[in-house]
Scaffold this motif. Structure first.
Motif, PDB file in Angstrom:
ATOM      1  N   MET A  95     -25.302 -16.643 -18.123  1.00  0.00           N
ATOM      2  CA  MET A  95     -24.386 -15.499 -18.104  1.00  0.00           C
ATOM      3  C   MET A  95     -25.144 -14.190 -18.301  1.00  0.00           C
ATOM      4  O   MET A  95     -24.851 -13.194 -17.640  1.00  0.00           O
ATOM      5  CB  MET A  95     -23.300 -15.663 -19.152  1.00  0.00           C
ATOM      6  N   ARG A  96     -26.119 -14.194 -19.200  1.00  0.00           N
ATOM      7  CA  ARG A  96     -26.924 -12.979 -19.400  1.00  0.00           C
ATOM      8  C   ARG A  96     -27.676 -12.623 -18.127  1.00  0.00           C
ATOM      9  O   ARG A  96     -27.780 -11.451 -17.757  1.00  0.00           O
ATOM     10  CB  ARG A  96     -27.891 -13.183 -20.554  1.00  0.00           C
ATOM     11  N   ALA A  97     -28.208 -13.628 -17.443  1.00  0.00           N
ATOM     12  CA  ALA A  97     -28.923 -13.376 -16.188  1.00  0.00           C
ATOM     13  C   ALA A  97     -27.962 -12.822 -15.131  1.00  0.00           C
ATOM     14  O   ALA A  97     -28.318 -11.898 -14.388  1.00  0.00           O
ATOM     15  CB  ALA A  97     -29.566 -14.678 -15.695  1.00  0.00           C
ATOM     16  N   ARG A  98     -26.768 -13.345 -15.101  1.00  0.00           N
ATOM     17  CA  ARG A  98     -25.778 -12.869 -14.128  1.00  0.00           C
ATOM     18  C   ARG A  98     -25.408 -11.419 -14.405  1.00  0.00           C
ATOM     19  O   ARG A  98     -25.272 -10.614 -13.467  1.00  0.00           O
ATOM     20  CB  ARG A  98     -24.548 -13.772 -14.189  1.00  0.00           C
ATOM     21  N   ILE A  99     -25.254 -11.067 -15.675  1.00  0.00           N
ATOM     22  CA  ILE A  99     -24.955  -9.674 -16.039  1.00  0.00           C
ATOM     23  C   ILE A  99     -26.090  -8.764 -15.588  1.00  0.00           C
ATOM     24  O   ILE A  99     -25.867  -7.685 -15.025  1.00  0.00           O
ATOM     25  CB  ILE A  99     -24.704  -9.550 -17.555  1.00  0.00           C
ATOM     26  N   SER A 100     -27.322  -9.185 -15.833  1.00  0.00           N
ATOM     27  CA  SER A 100     -28.471  -8.371 -15.427  1.00  0.00           C
ATOM     28  C   SER A 100     -28.484  -8.161 -13.919  1.00  0.00           C
ATOM     29  O   SER A 100     -28.763  -7.052 -13.428  1.00  0.00           O
ATOM     30  CB  SER A 100     -29.772  -9.031 -15.858  1.00  0.00           C
ATOM     31  N   LEU A 101     -28.191  -9.208 -13.153  1.00  0.00           N
ATOM     32  CA  LEU A 101     -28.153  -9.086 -11.699  1.00  0.00           C
ATOM     33  C   LEU A 101     -27.051  -8.130 -11.248  1.00  0.00           C
ATOM     34  O   LEU A 101     -27.258  -7.304 -10.335  1.00  0.00           O
ATOM     35  CB  LEU A 101     -27.962 -10.455 -11.057  1.00  0.00           C
ATOM     36  N   LEU A 102     -25.895  -8.238 -11.881  1.00  0.00           N
ATOM     37  CA  LEU A 102     -24.796  -7.338 -11.522  1.00  0.00           C
ATOM     38  C   LEU A 102     -25.138  -5.885 -11.839  1.00  0.00           C
ATOM     39  O   LEU A 102     -24.834  -4.980 -11.048  1.00  0.00           O
ATOM     40  CB  LEU A 102     -23.511  -7.763 -12.223  1.00  0.00           C
ATOM     41  N   ARG A 103     -25.773  -5.659 -12.951  1.00  0.00           N
ATOM     42  CA  ARG A 103     -26.166  -4.285 -13.298  1.00  0.00           C
ATOM     43  C   ARG A 103     -27.197  -3.746 -12.299  1.00  0.00           C
ATOM     44  O   ARG A 103     -27.146  -2.587 -11.898  1.00  0.00           O
ATOM     45  CB  ARG A 103     -26.719  -4.245 -14.716  1.00  0.00           C
ATOM     46  N   ALA A 104     -28.127  -4.613 -11.932  1.00  0.00           N
ATOM     47  CA  ALA A 104     -29.134  -4.199 -10.949  1.00  0.00           C
ATOM     48  C   ALA A 104     -28.460  -3.890  -9.610  1.00  0.00           C
ATOM     49  O   ALA A 104     -28.831  -2.929  -8.922  1.00  0.00           O
ATOM     50  CB  ALA A 104     -30.180  -5.289 -10.777  1.00  0.00           C
ATOM     51  N   GLU A 105     -27.489  -4.710  -9.254  1.00  0.00           N
ATOM     52  CA  GLU A 105     -26.747  -4.471  -8.012  1.00  0.00           C
ATOM     53  C   GLU A 105     -26.031  -3.131  -8.060  1.00  0.00           C
ATOM     54  O   GLU A 105     -26.015  -2.383  -7.082  1.00  0.00           O
ATOM     55  CB  GLU A 105     -25.757  -5.619  -7.815  1.00  0.00           C
ATOM     56  N   MET A 106     -25.436  -2.816  -9.208  1.00  0.00           N
ATOM     57  CA  MET A 106     -24.738  -1.534  -9.354  1.00  0.00           C
ATOM     58  C   MET A 106     -25.703  -0.366  -9.209  1.00  0.00           C
ATOM     59  O   MET A 106     -25.406   0.624  -8.533  1.00  0.00           O
ATOM     60  CB  MET A 106     -24.055  -1.454 -10.746  1.00  0.00           C
ATOM     61  N   ARG A 107     -26.859  -0.480  -9.848  1.00  0.00           N
ATOM     62  CA  ARG A 107     -27.834   0.613  -9.758  1.00  0.00           C
ATOM     63  C   ARG A 107     -28.343   0.762  -8.327  1.00  0.00           C
ATOM     64  O   ARG A 107     -28.533   1.871  -7.836  1.00  0.00           O
ATOM     65  CB  ARG A 107     -28.988   0.353 -10.708  1.00  0.00           C
ATOM     66  N   ALA A 108     -28.566  -0.360  -7.663  1.00  0.00           N
ATOM     67  CA  ALA A 108     -29.096  -0.314  -6.304  1.00  0.00           C
ATOM     68  C   ALA A 108     -28.112   0.336  -5.346  1.00  0.00           C
ATOM     69  O   ALA A 108     -28.495   1.075  -4.449  1.00  0.00           O
ATOM     70  CB  ALA A 108     -29.454  -1.709  -5.833  1.00  0.00           C
ATOM     71  N   GLU A 109     -26.874   0.074  -5.510  1.00  0.00           N
ATOM     72  CA  GLU A 109     -25.879   0.623  -4.591  1.00  0.00           C
ATOM     73  C   GLU A 109     -25.370   1.982  -5.044  1.00  0.00           C
ATOM     74  O   GLU A 109     -24.709   2.679  -4.288  1.00  0.00           O
ATOM     75  CB  GLU A 109     -24.712  -0.355  -4.460  1.00  0.00           C
ATOM     76  N   SER A 110     -25.641   2.326  -6.313  1.00  0.00           N
ATOM     77  CA  SER A 110     -25.157   3.582  -6.885  1.00  0.00           C
ATOM     78  C   SER A 110     -23.652   3.710  -6.783  1.00  0.00           C
ATOM     79  O   SER A 110     -23.098   4.792  -6.703  1.00  0.00           O
ATOM     80  CB  SER A 110     -25.827   4.786  -6.225  1.00  0.00           C
ATOM     81  N   VAL A 111     -23.006   2.602  -6.714  1.00  0.00           N
ATOM     82  CA  VAL A 111     -21.553   2.611  -6.641  1.00  0.00           C
ATOM     83  C   VAL A 111     -21.039   1.716  -7.750  1.00  0.00           C
ATOM     84  O   VAL A 111     -21.411   0.558  -7.871  1.00  0.00           O
ATOM     85  CB  VAL A 111     -21.061   2.063  -5.286  1.00  0.00           C
TER      86      VAL A 111
END
Length: 146
Positions: A22-38
């Protein structure tokens, strides 16, 4: 180890693995948010839900560790109690065998020719009865103690 203790350890390991994922999934989602800036509301909600799940799992793991520690202490206490009971049983067996041996030792001369001629039929039957009872008691003690 007891079955309950092993099951508790397996459940703790599974919970810890789930927590890591779950922690890894959260990190991936945060990275996805930063990458898309949305930052969408749906993504924020998913992250908040995952963070709540992580917090719940952390509490569950902590509770499981506490329970595992308690089971370990109980197991140790049971081993100590079993050792004390075994010591007490051994002492009791010795305390029973010692006077029984003395009784049998004193009955033996009453049955052999040395003193048996001085006893009448009733006296001989009393000695025989006492010896048979003592031998039965010895057999009971031996059967119970191995």
């Amino acid at each position: 180890m007891t079955v309950a203790f092993v099951v508790a350890l397996i459940l703790l390991a599974a919970a810890a693995a789930g927590l890591y994922l779950m922690r890894a999934r959260i990190s991936l989602l945060r990275a996805e948010m930063r990458a898309e800036s949305v930052v969408s509301e749906g993504l924020r909600d998913r992250i908040a839900g995952l963070e709540r799940d992580v917090a719940r799992l952390e509490r569950d793991v902590a509770d499981g560790n506490t329970k595992a520690d308690g089971l370990g202490r109980e197991l140790s206490d049971l081993r100590d109690t079993n050792r004390k009971l075994a010591d007490a049983a051994e002492a009791t067996v010795h305390d029973l065998r010692e006077p029984l041996g003395t009784v049998l030792e004193f009955l033996e001369p009453l049955q052999n020719r040395r003193y048996s001629e001085q006893l009448d039929y009733r006296g001989k039957s009393y000695v025989r009865f006492a010896k048979d009872a003592a031998l039965r008691l010895r057999a009971l003690i031996d059967d119970r103690t191995g």
